[in-house]
Design an enzyme around this catalytic site. Structure first.
Site, PDB file in Angstrom:
ATOM      1  N   GLU A 164       0.832  -1.197   0.000  1.00 24.21           N
ATOM      2  CA  GLU A 164       0.000   0.000   0.000  1.00 24.21           C
ATOM      3  C   GLU A 164       0.871   1.253   0.000  1.00 24.21           C
ATOM      4  O   GLU A 164       1.929   1.275   0.622  1.00 24.21           O
ATOM      5  CB  GLU A 164      -0.903  -0.002   1.244  1.00 24.21           C
ATOM      6  CG  GLU A 164      -1.724  -1.282   1.370  1.00 24.21           C
ATOM      7  CD  GLU A 164      -2.364  -1.467   2.747  1.00 24.21           C
ATOM      8  OE1 GLU A 164      -2.614  -0.450   3.429  1.00 24.21           O
ATOM      9  OE2 GLU A 164      -2.619  -2.618   3.126  1.00 24.21           O
ATOM     10  N   GLU A 180      -9.992   5.624   2.613  1.00 27.46           N
ATOM     11  CA  GLU A 180     -10.381   4.824   3.770  1.00 27.46           C
ATOM     12  C   GLU A 180     -10.375   5.705   5.008  1.00 27.46           C
ATOM     13  O   GLU A 180      -9.509   6.569   5.159  1.00 27.46           O
ATOM     14  CB  GLU A 180      -9.409   3.653   3.959  1.00 27.46           C
ATOM     15  CG  GLU A 180      -9.688   2.812   5.196  1.00 27.46           C
ATOM     16  CD  GLU A 180      -8.600   1.778   5.467  1.00 27.46           C
ATOM     17  OE1 GLU A 180      -8.642   1.138   6.525  1.00 27.46           O
ATOM     18  OE2 GLU A 180      -7.686   1.633   4.621  1.00 27.46           O
TER      19      GLU A 180
END
Length: 424
Positions: free
Chosen positions: A228, A339
């Protein structure tokens, strides 16, 4: 009478806030008050903070240590004890017209842009010499904010990844992580996108807001592999509300392996200009200039390592293939988007913003975006994914909308304010 009641209400809210903050501060101190705990904190600091050639004080209070490239935390990993540093990738994905880091100061819509470099705050006070890498120094108070020494710098569970094909509303409400993403399924050897950078408001110290690329392999269980990279605001991790560049990796669904940035061994950095976890500047403004960053992660076809590039040719380093099981070969799912953590304090949805805090229908200069979305195929070519889908758990809180044109290629707007009349 009404004014008196309002004053009493605001006084009550202020007292409650101070009590909550004091209770957290006391709890943090209590967790580490014993001599054994203090010893563990000191021992962990010594592991993370390697001897430096020189140190640079950033305007935001960070200390950036210039550490010799061979002394970085990566080489504490048992798999990397005898690793020879790869100073450049053997292959780079084939592409034309690279979208480097840009500031779109005069941009009116998705069809035009102008280019300018974005930087990190610490650059204003110096730079690290060649042969070293910049590492944000970990302080004692950073570790004290974590629930334990062991959990510092780690995500808490696999629920931090959106699972578009298995949505259980009860599970969503329990795990607290919410997303607004675009995704593609298949066989992938890398991913790229350009995202504009914001400074979303985060309501609680233990919540965060981020925008990133996920490269995933394995199942959404104990064997999930993930790489990520993106930007985030995380008061618990960094102690402030600055927008920061970050990376993360795990090979077992966030259970024991992996961490943010260089807070454990794994990622091998070769770049002496960019510090993982350091603040990004400048930030996009509502109705104003839009600043965006490009991130590319791809697999070297020869060595098998996963490389990361930030902006205009700044190759930061790589995750060795030996760290992974499924990602040792390829990724099966790519996700791009935002997120947040929703702790639902007092049963109410958080007001933590995702992206700019605006819904995607607000469009350019108001909403946050990902543009020029691409994947790396088996021939090491960058191309637009054939099928891009979207997913969000609660579109009334955070939403996503896709589009495409000749300049931005495949793109999407995403984000939202969190709690509002339609999101409780």
């Amino acid at each position: 009478m009404i004014m008196m009641k309002l004053n009493l209400f605001f006084l009550f809210v202020a007292v409650l806030y101070l009590f909550t903050a004091a209770r957290f501060s006391y709890a943090a101190r209590s967790r580490f008050s014993g001599s054994r705990e203090n010893f563990e904190v000191t021992k962990h600091l010594n592991r993370l903070n390697k001897p430096s050639v020189e140190s640079i004080k950033s305007p935001d209070g960070d200390i950036i240590d210039c550490v010799h490239i061979s002394h970085q935390p990566a080489f504490d990993h048992p798999f990397l004890k005898n690793h020879t540093i790869q100073m450049r990738p053997n292959y780079h994905p084939n592409w034309i017209n690279d979208d480097t880091i840009k500031v779109s100061a005069t941009m009116k819509d998705e069809s035009s842009s102008s280019s300018e470099t974005i930087s990190q705050l610490w650059h204003s006070n110096g730079k690290c010499p060649k042969g070293t890498i910049p590492i944000r120094r970990t302080m004692k108070e950073d570790i004290l904010r974590a629930s334990s020494v062991k959990s510092y710098g780690k995500k808490k569970s696999f629920s931090t990844v959106a699972s578009p094909n298995s949505i259980d509303p009860d599970f969503i409400n329990q795990n607290g992580h919410q997303h607004a993403i675009a995704y593609a399924e298949g066989e992938f050897y890398g991913a790229k996108a350009t995202m504009n950078v914001w400074n979303p408001k985060v309501e609680q110290y233990n919540e965060f807001s981020l925008s990133q690329i996920w490269l995933l392999g394995g199942s959404f269980a104990s064997d999930l592999n993930s790489i990520e990279a993106g930007w985030q605001v995380s008061p618990e991790l960094y102690g402030d509300n600055n927008t920061r560049l970050f990376t993360y990796w795990t090979s077992d669904a966030y259970q024991a392996t992996g961490c943010y940035n260089l807070l454990c061994s794994g990622f091998i950095q070769i770049n002496n200009e960019i510090a993982m976890g350091a603040s990004i500047s400048p930030i996009s403004q509502n109705h104003g200039s839009q600043y965006d960053i490009s991130i590319l992660v791809w697999k070297d076809p020869e060595e098998g390592n996963w490389w990361m590039q930030f902006g205009n040719g700044k190759v930061l380093g790589y995750w060795p293939a030996t760290l992974f099981s499924y990602l040792n070969e390829k990724a099966s799912l790519i996700e791009w988007g935002g997120e947040v953590v929703n702790t639902a304090l007092d049963g109410q949805h958080t007001t933590t913003q995702m992206g700019s805090g605006q819904f995607p229908q607000q469009g350019f200069s108001k909403a946050s975006y990902f543009r020029n979305i691409e994947i790396v195929d088996e021939s090491n070519n960058l191309r637009t994914p054939k099928d891009i889908n979207t997913f969000t758990e609660q579109p009334n809180c955070y939403d996503v909308r896709t589009g495409s044109n000749s300049d931005w290629g495949s793109y999407f707007y995403y984000g939202g304010p969190g709690r509002n009349p339609n999101c409780q």
